[in-house]
Design a protein around this motif. Structure first.
Motif, PDB file in Angstrom:
ATOM      1  N   SER A  54       0.800  -1.220   0.000  1.00  0.00           N
ATOM      2  CA  SER A  54       0.000   0.000   0.000  1.00  0.00           C
ATOM      3  C   SER A  54       0.835   1.273   0.000  1.00  0.00           C
ATOM      4  O   SER A  54       0.296   2.374  -0.155  1.00  0.00           O
ATOM      5  CB  SER A  54      -0.936   0.010   1.216  1.00  0.00           C
ATOM      6  N   ILE A  55       2.147   1.155   0.157  1.00  0.00           N
ATOM      7  CA  ILE A  55       3.000   2.343   0.211  1.00  0.00           C
ATOM      8  C   ILE A  55       3.142   2.929  -1.193  1.00  0.00           C
ATOM      9  O   ILE A  55       3.479   2.213  -2.138  1.00  0.00           O
ATOM     10  CB  ILE A  55       4.386   1.991   0.784  1.00  0.00           C
ATOM     11  N   PRO A  56       2.915   4.224  -1.374  1.00  0.00           N
ATOM     12  CA  PRO A  56       3.056   4.838  -2.698  1.00  0.00           C
ATOM     13  C   PRO A  56       4.448   4.616  -3.270  1.00  0.00           C
ATOM     14  O   PRO A  56       5.448   4.588  -2.543  1.00  0.00           O
ATOM     15  CB  PRO A  56       2.801   6.329  -2.417  1.00  0.00           C
ATOM     16  N   SER A  57       4.524   4.464  -4.561  1.00  0.00           N
ATOM     17  CA  SER A  57       5.799   4.168  -5.210  1.00  0.00           C
ATOM     18  C   SER A  57       6.777   5.332  -5.118  1.00  0.00           C
ATOM     19  O   SER A  57       7.977   5.155  -5.348  1.00  0.00           O
ATOM     20  CB  SER A  57       5.559   3.817  -6.682  1.00  0.00           C
ATOM     21  N   SER A  58       6.302   6.523  -4.789  1.00  0.00           N
ATOM     22  CA  SER A  58       7.184   7.675  -4.625  1.00  0.00           C
ATOM     23  C   SER A  58       8.027   7.578  -3.357  1.00  0.00           C
ATOM     24  O   SER A  58       9.011   8.318  -3.198  1.00  0.00           O
ATOM     25  CB  SER A  58       6.361   8.968  -4.592  1.00  0.00           C
ATOM     26  N   ILE A  59       7.659   6.691  -2.444  1.00  0.00           N
ATOM     27  CA  ILE A  59       8.410   6.489  -1.203  1.00  0.00           C
ATOM     28  C   ILE A  59       9.358   5.306  -1.385  1.00  0.00           C
ATOM     29  O   ILE A  59       8.955   4.227  -1.783  1.00  0.00           O
ATOM     30  CB  ILE A  59       7.459   6.244  -0.020  1.00  0.00           C
ATOM     31  N   GLU A  60      10.616   5.542  -1.083  1.00  0.00           N
ATOM     32  CA  GLU A  60      11.647   4.511  -1.270  1.00  0.00           C
ATOM     33  C   GLU A  60      11.664   3.583  -0.052  1.00  0.00           C
ATOM     34  O   GLU A  60      11.804   4.042   1.079  1.00  0.00           O
ATOM     35  CB  GLU A  60      12.995   5.189  -1.440  1.00  0.00           C
ATOM     36  N   VAL A  61      11.512   2.292  -0.302  1.00  0.00           N
ATOM     37  CA  VAL A  61      11.493   1.305   0.780  1.00  0.00           C
ATOM     38  C   VAL A  61      12.560   0.260   0.499  1.00  0.00           C
ATOM     39  O   VAL A  61      12.540  -0.380  -0.555  1.00  0.00           O
ATOM     40  CB  VAL A  61      10.114   0.625   0.907  1.00  0.00           C
ATOM     41  N   LEU A  62      13.477   0.080   1.436  1.00  0.00           N
ATOM     42  CA  LEU A  62      14.524  -0.926   1.297  1.00  0.00           C
ATOM     43  C   LEU A  62      14.432  -1.898   2.465  1.00  0.00           C
ATOM     44  O   LEU A  62      14.652  -1.522   3.617  1.00  0.00           O
ATOM     45  CB  LEU A  62      15.910  -0.280   1.257  1.00  0.00           C
ATOM     46  N   VAL A  63      14.075  -3.143   2.181  1.00  0.00           N
ATOM     47  CA  VAL A  63      13.996  -4.189   3.198  1.00  0.00           C
ATOM     48  C   VAL A  63      15.357  -4.864   3.262  1.00  0.00           C
ATOM     49  O   VAL A  63      15.757  -5.566   2.343  1.00  0.00           O
ATOM     50  CB  VAL A  63      12.891  -5.207   2.867  1.00  0.00           C
ATOM     51  N   LEU A  64      16.075  -4.647   4.357  1.00  0.00           N
ATOM     52  CA  LEU A  64      17.439  -5.138   4.454  1.00  0.00           C
ATOM     53  C   LEU A  64      17.454  -6.644   4.702  1.00  0.00           C
ATOM     54  O   LEU A  64      16.651  -7.157   5.493  1.00  0.00           O
ATOM     55  CB  LEU A  64      18.171  -4.411   5.586  1.00  0.00           C
ATOM     56  N   PRO A  65      18.366  -7.352   4.052  1.00  0.00           N
ATOM     57  CA  PRO A  65      18.410  -8.820   4.210  1.00  0.00           C
ATOM     58  C   PRO A  65      19.080  -9.218   5.517  1.00  0.00           C
ATOM     59  O   PRO A  65      20.122  -8.673   5.889  1.00  0.00           O
ATOM     60  CB  PRO A  65      19.235  -9.265   3.006  1.00  0.00           C
ATOM     61  N   PRO A  66      18.512 -10.202   6.231  1.00  0.00           N
ATOM     62  CA  PRO A  66      19.115 -10.641   7.498  1.00  0.00           C
ATOM     63  C   PRO A  66      20.223 -11.669   7.328  1.00  0.00           C
ATOM     64  O   PRO A  66      20.903 -11.999   8.305  1.00  0.00           O
ATOM     65  CB  PRO A  66      17.930 -11.260   8.238  1.00  0.00           C
ATOM     66  N   GLY A  67      20.388 -12.195   6.117  1.00  0.00           N
ATOM     67  CA  GLY A  67      21.345 -13.281   5.954  1.00  0.00           C
ATOM     68  C   GLY A  67      20.755 -14.586   6.447  1.00  0.00           C
ATOM     69  O   GLY A  67      19.540 -14.785   6.446  1.00  0.00           O
ATOM     70  N   ALA A  68      21.601 -15.470   6.914  1.00  0.00           N
ATOM     71  CA  ALA A  68      21.153 -16.779   7.380  1.00  0.00           C
ATOM     72  C   ALA A  68      20.623 -16.663   8.804  1.00  0.00           C
ATOM     73  O   ALA A  68      21.385 -16.404   9.734  1.00  0.00           O
ATOM     74  CB  ALA A  68      22.295 -17.788   7.315  1.00  0.00           C
ATOM     75  N   THR A  69      19.311 -16.824   8.960  1.00  0.00           N
ATOM     76  CA  THR A  69      18.720 -16.754  10.301  1.00  0.00           C
ATOM     77  C   THR A  69      18.615 -18.161  10.876  1.00  0.00           C
ATOM     78  O   THR A  69      18.051 -19.056  10.250  1.00  0.00           O
ATOM     79  CB  THR A  69      17.329 -16.108  10.247  1.00  0.00           C
TER      80      THR A  69
END
Length: 316
Positions: free
Chosen positions: A234-249
């Motif tokens: 639902s976040i507008p595409s004008s807002i930059e969203v970066l989901v950081l990777p956790p690596g091996a959990t």
């Protein structure tokens, strides 16, 4: 152009760090924070839920590599703090006892007091908020003023594990019940670049439930994951969203705190590689981490973006 150079070239109005819940996986956020601060990426706003409230408040009090080092020391030795004592009774017996929780929060309280240099929200360097669930109404409640300790404890009050925390006559439980990864709050507060420090993993197979309690926890995880996916979409595409990777959990029990250094290193390496990746494409930042969320489906996405993003694979 690398993703990092592209991030530094663009000038956002407000950068938010959003730290999810995750209990003993919270050490992963420390590795992510180290990667961010080493690249001089600083927050203008910090939002936290549950363990993310603890880590987030610490960073909001001192947004520096020095505080990241203090957090890493905390997570390295937290197994000795008996934050969630294993106890002598079998879990089934503990759950059948009278009372609302199987542990008290005294040791967690002490850990929070040890790591936080600030006592109140208005003493923090960076604006910070944390979320908890009002027990009687089941509503999402955000704290941004008053004393930090009780409100972080409220945000971290895992149901049945820790007792509810009473503040101003209202009892609260873990914020993850209503908003585990509060990206929607960041949008509502005007952030236009959001770094999501989520400790869950979307691509690893989850262990097959073998007991009723396993199935209950799995259903709880599905509900939290579904909310996160809906909020991202639902976040507008004008807002930059970066989901950081956790690596091996690691696949560990909820009260196993003996893997702090391992998780910090894993998340640091994965997030560093993500930020330093060559030819970083902001259109793929979501798709890479959360396959069920397609950038072209976000409000305001252009047909050009839709044409350049490969269709995601299903999450299972």
């Amino acid at each position: 152009m690398s993703r990092l150079r592209d991030l530094l070239r663009r000038k956002p109005k407000r950068t938010a760090f959003v730290l999810s819940g995750g209990g003993n996986l919270g050490a992963l956020q420390v590795g992510m924070l180290r990667a961010l601060f080493e690249r001089r990426i600083q927050p203008d706003l910090v939002l936290g839920c549950s363990v993310g409230a603890l880590n987030g408040a610490a960073i909001a009090s001192d947004p520096s590599l020095a505080m990241v080092g203090r957090l890493q020391d905390l997570w390295r030795g937290i197994a000795d703090q008996n934050v969630m004592p294993a106890g002598l009774l079998p879990t089934t017996v503990q759950l059948a006892r009278k009372g609302v929780a199987i542990h008290d929060n005294a040791n967690l309280r002490r850990v929070i007091e040890t790591v936080l240099p600030a006592a109140r929200f208005d003493e923090l360097v960076v604006p910070f908020q944390c979320v908890a669930t009002a027990l009687s109404e089941g509503t999402e409640t955000w704290f941004d003023s008053g004393t930090l300790l009780e409100r972080i404890l409220a945000s971290s009050a895992l149901p049945a594990v820790y007792p509810p925390v009473e503040i101003d006559g209202i009892k609260y439980l873990d914020g993850a019940i209503v908003n585990d990864v509060p990206v929607s709050r960041a949008v509502a507060l005007g952030a236009d670049r959001i770094f999501v420090l989520h400790v869950g993993s979307w691509d690893r197979p989850r262990p097959e439930p073998k007991r009723p309690i396993d199935m209950a926890m799995y259903a709880y995880w599905l509900a939290r994951r579904s909310r996160f996916q809906r909020d991202l979409a639902s976040i507008p595409s004008s807002i930059e969203v970066l989901v950081l990777p956790p690596g091996a959990t690691p696949l560990i029990r909820y009260n196993d705190f003996g893997h702090g250094d391992e998780m910090v290193a894993s998340a640091y390496q994965a997030t560093s590689a993500f930020l330093d990746a060559k030819d970083g494409d902001r259109g793929n930042d979501l798709a890479a981490a959360v396959p069920a969320v397609r950038p072209e489906d976000r409000p305001g996405a252009s047909p050009v973006v839709a044409a350049t993003v490969a269709p995601p694979e299903p999450p299972f």
